[in-house]
Scaffold this active site. Structure first.
Site, short mmCIF file in Angstrom:
data_model
loop_
_atom_site.label_atom_id
_atom_site.label_comp_id
_atom_site.label_asym_id
_atom_site.label_seq_id
_atom_site.Cartn_x
_atom_site.Cartn_y
_atom_site.Cartn_z
N PRO A 64 0.79 0.60 2.77
CA PRO A 64 -0.63 0.91 2.63
C PRO A 64 -1.28 1.69 3.76
CG PRO A 64 -0.32 -1.65 2.59
CD PRO A 64 1.06 -0.77 2.79
N GLU B 138 6.17 -8.84 6.64
CA GLU B 138 5.08 -8.17 7.23
C GLU B 138 5.32 -6.39 7.33
OE1 GLU B 138 2.35 -9.80 7.49
OE2 GLU B 138 3.89 -11.38 6.55
N ARG C 153 8.57 12.47 -14.18
CA ARG C 153 7.90 12.93 -15.23
C ARG C 153 7.88 14.40 -15.31
NH1 ARG C 153 4.88 10.07 -18.53
NH2 ARG C 153 3.05 11.55 -18.48
#
Ligand code: 4GS
Length: 254
Positions: A91, A118, A156
């Site tokens: 993140p 973590e 893709r």
């Protein structure tokens, strides 16, 4: 393209190497995959590769030595190529988007470091990882799903992964807009109808209707995308139509 994942759970990647369009392309050797388990580089017989964080606090941290060793192992496959990237999914990374997906699709080798617990010792990120990428502002239990999302999106754009029919060139974001609505049979279902224009056979009108729907959705759901984008004259005209129609419905309500 050769993709290597550094992961404590190699089996998870079966869902991308064995299923759907990515699975079919993997079977045809259009792309290759290999997992490296950092446990094989543990310096202890029990194979643990995590430990408690210096400074205290909850959770465990993945140790630097086995991760450095695993990344070194992965880099052996680079053999001469200059188009390689070692990525850590987290993140704290730069949010993944269409431009980044297309950039990564040009590479020969991708190494995806998948964290558990973590996180990983910061020294790995500073000295053995090229780039940190996030799949969104939320936390999942491990980097494997984020890695597979990145892989699927990148694959893709590798030639022959998608058939002509599935062409990645027509999807959302390729033109910087959200997708338009899709319909198929039946033409009427519980009183809900398919827009007439789509059954008209007039391809110019259909293309115009779809572009207008894309613009309308982008304007209401993701105005940030429109702000970043240069508009074509036809798109400016359609946006003006959309604005006028919005005003007209406002007046009819009040
Ligand atoms: C993400 C994310 C993530 C962070 C993995 C805590 C386990 C977890 N990775 N985009 N440790 N969002 N990773 O939540 O990439």
């Amino acid at each position: 393209m050769f993709i290597q994942a550094i992961t404590l759970f190699p089996e998870i990647f079966k869902s991308i190497t064995e299923y759907g369009v990515t699975g079919r392309a993997h079977q045809k050797n259009i792309w290759r995959f290999s997992a490296i388990n950092p446990r094989q580089f543990a310096d202890n017989k029990l194979g643990y590769i995590d430990d408690r964080p210096f400074g205290g606090g909850a959770g465990m941290v993945m140790m630097a030595p086995p991760l450095f060793a695993a990344i070194e192992e992965a880099k052996k496959a680079f053999s001469g190529s200059l188009k390689n990237r070692v990525i850590y999914l987290s993140p704290q990374g730069k949010p993944l988007n269409h431009a980044k997906v297309q950039e990564l699709a040009q590479l020969d080798n991708l190494v995806l470091l998948c964290g558990r617990y973590e996180g990983v010792d910061e020294r790995v990120l500073e000295h053995a990882v090229d780039e940190e990428i996030s799949i969104g502002d939320f936390v999942v239990s491990g980097g494997e799903l984020p890695a597979m999302m990145l892989m699927d999106a990148v694959l893709r754009f590798i030639p022959n992964v998608l058939g002509d029919i599935e062409s990645a060139q027509q999807d959302s974001f390729v033109n910087g807009l959200l997708d338009y609505p899709h319909y198929t049979k039946p033409t009427e279902f519980q009183g809900m109808k398919v827009p007439e224009v789509l059954k008209s056979g007039n391809h110019t009108l259909i293309a115009q209707w779809r572009l207008k729907q894309s613009l309308k959705r982008t304007l209401t759901r993701r105005p940030d995308l429109l702000e970043k984008r240069n508009l074509l004259p036809q798109e400016i005209r359609l946006l003006q139509e959309i604005e006028q129609e919005a005003k007209a419905t406002e007046q009819s309500i009040s």
